[in-house]
Design an enzyme around this catalytic site. Structure first.
Site, PDB file in Angstrom:
ATOM      1  N   GLN A   1      -0.213  -5.730   2.543  1.00  0.00           N
ATOM      2  CA  GLN A   1      -0.324  -4.800   1.531  1.00  0.00           C
ATOM      3  C   GLN A   1      -0.160  -5.395  -0.144  1.00  0.00           C
ATOM      4  O   GLN A   1       0.738  -5.035  -0.780  1.00  0.00           O
ATOM      5  CB  GLN A   1       0.777  -3.687   1.653  1.00  0.00           C
ATOM      6  CG  GLN A   1       0.493  -2.847   2.748  1.00  0.00           C
ATOM      7  CD  GLN A   1      -0.457  -1.922   2.385  1.00  0.00           C
ATOM      8  OE1 GLN A   1      -0.570  -1.580   1.209  1.00  0.00           O
ATOM      9  NE2 GLN A   1      -1.196  -1.268   3.380  1.00  0.00           N
ATOM     10  N   SER A   2      -0.851  -6.633  -0.205  1.00  0.00           N
ATOM     11  CA  SER A   2      -0.743  -7.138  -1.325  1.00  0.00           C
ATOM     12  C   SER A   2      -1.441  -6.505  -2.586  1.00  0.00           C
ATOM     13  O   SER A   2      -2.614  -6.124  -2.634  1.00  0.00           O
ATOM     14  CB  SER A   2      -1.500  -8.545  -1.108  1.00  0.00           C
ATOM     15  OG  SER A   2      -1.578  -9.269  -2.448  1.00  0.00           O
TER      16      SER A   2
END
Ligand SMILES: *Cc1c(COP(=O)(O)O)cnc(C)c1O
Length: 332
Positions: free
Chosen positions: A75-76
């Site tokens: 989930q960068s």
């Protein structure tokens, strides 16, 4: 400082807003709290990586690269914005994603993971937790080169001296805004992860002879480890900028009290802080970075660290697209 000598692409028009959190400041009756809205930076969804990428992508283009490769969690925000910059520049993008919480990733995940697909990322490689990011990047770059691409590797979080220069520029932007507003700031509070944001801000204030203190709220590491990480990057950034004199280790303050059990793992204080900012100011924080940093600021105010009459500026580094991935955390 003359930053104009570094190649830069522009992804945001003008400055991001710097505004007072009037209702929150009144409720707390402590320091005057301001916010710097870097969640409103350009590229998909905004956030601090946009400033770093202005310098990193300009460097990639000057080297005639055609493929950006970077590394981050599943989930960068950094990976999302790298993909957005690649799309904007007509470059290809490949991502290496680390499964931050083992078993938690789904190939139908929403949040940033959904956005990688919409942004046209050509290749995603999922690697297990605690993989060696630099070794994985190296491997991916060699593979891309063997396929005839001209890869440009961007390190985790974009946190090298070129990326950190984005936050040197932000320090100058903040000073210019404060001067225009006739406002003297005592502190800037920022989340601190790969440390490019904090190191860049410190280099910017120090290099401009400004005494504004930067307080980092760690999102993944204890105080000593984060301060060391920040110090190394500050040294390298100062060298990149050509700053003279001993790099001021004493200006590095990283607080390790608020990240809870670990990176990416929600804390009750984070949940309360996200809800409070949304309900009192209509501003959306995120669960991984700004929610924990705001929980830290609120607690430090409670403990008297920042006093009535002092001015503190909270840097909103973005991250809201990941919030939707955490729906269950907030409904619980
Ligand atoms: C990456 C990130 C941070 C941390 O910035 P660093 O420069 O890595 O310390 C803070 N907030 C958000 C939303 C981020 O995506």
């Amino acid at each position: 400082m003359n930053l104009a000598r570094f190649p830069r692409r522009r992804y945001t028009k003008g400055y991001t807003p710097l505004e007072k959190l009037t209702r929150l400041s009144e409720e707390l009756a402590g320091p005057n709290i301001y916010i710097k809205r870097d969640d409103m930076l350009g590229l998909t969804g905004g956030g601090n990586k946009t400033r770093k990428l202005e310098f990193l992508v300009a460097d990639a283009l000057s080297r005639r690269a055609d493929t950006l490769i970077t590394y981050g969690g599943t989930q960068s925000n950094h990976c999302r914005l790298t993909a957005a910059a690649a799309a904007r520049e007509g470059l290809r993008c490949r991502l290496i994603l680390e499964e931050v919480v083992p078993g938690a990733h789904s190939p139908r995940a929403t949040g940033n993971y959904l956005l990688y697909h919409l942004l046209g990322v050509e290749k995603i490689t999922i690697v297990p937790k605690d993989s060696d990011d630099n070794a994985e990047l190296q491997k991916a770059a060699e593979q891309a080169a063997a396929e005839g691409c001209k890869p440009y590797v961007i390190v985790l979080g974009g946190s090298n001296p070129i990326g950190a220069t984005g936050y040197v520029a932000c320090a100058e932007e903040i000073q210019s805004q404060l001067f225009d507003m006739g406002l003297n700031m005592d502190y800037v509070i920022t989340p601190s992860g790969s440390a490019g944001t904090q190191a860049g801000l410190i280099a910017g204030f120090w290099g401009n002879n400004s005494d504004i203190s930067v307080v980092g709220i760690n999102v993944s590491r204890d105080k000593a480890a984060q301060q060391e990480k920040c110090y190394k990057l500050l040294q390298a950034t100062a060298e990149h900028l050509g700053l003279k004199g001993e790099v001021p280790r004493s200006r590095i303050e990283c607080n390790g009290d608020y990240f809870g059990p670990g990176y990416f793992i929600p804390t009750p204080e984070m949940i309360r802080a996200v809800k409070r900012l949304a309900a009192t100011e209509g501003i959306l924080l995120d669960p991984v970075y700004t929610g924990k940093a705001m929980a830290g600021l609120l607690d430090l105010i409670r403990k008297g660290r920042f006093k009535k009459g002092e001015n503190v500026l909270f840097l909103h580094t973005g991250g809201a697209p990941a919030t939707y991935f955490f729906a269950d955390t907030f409904f619980r």
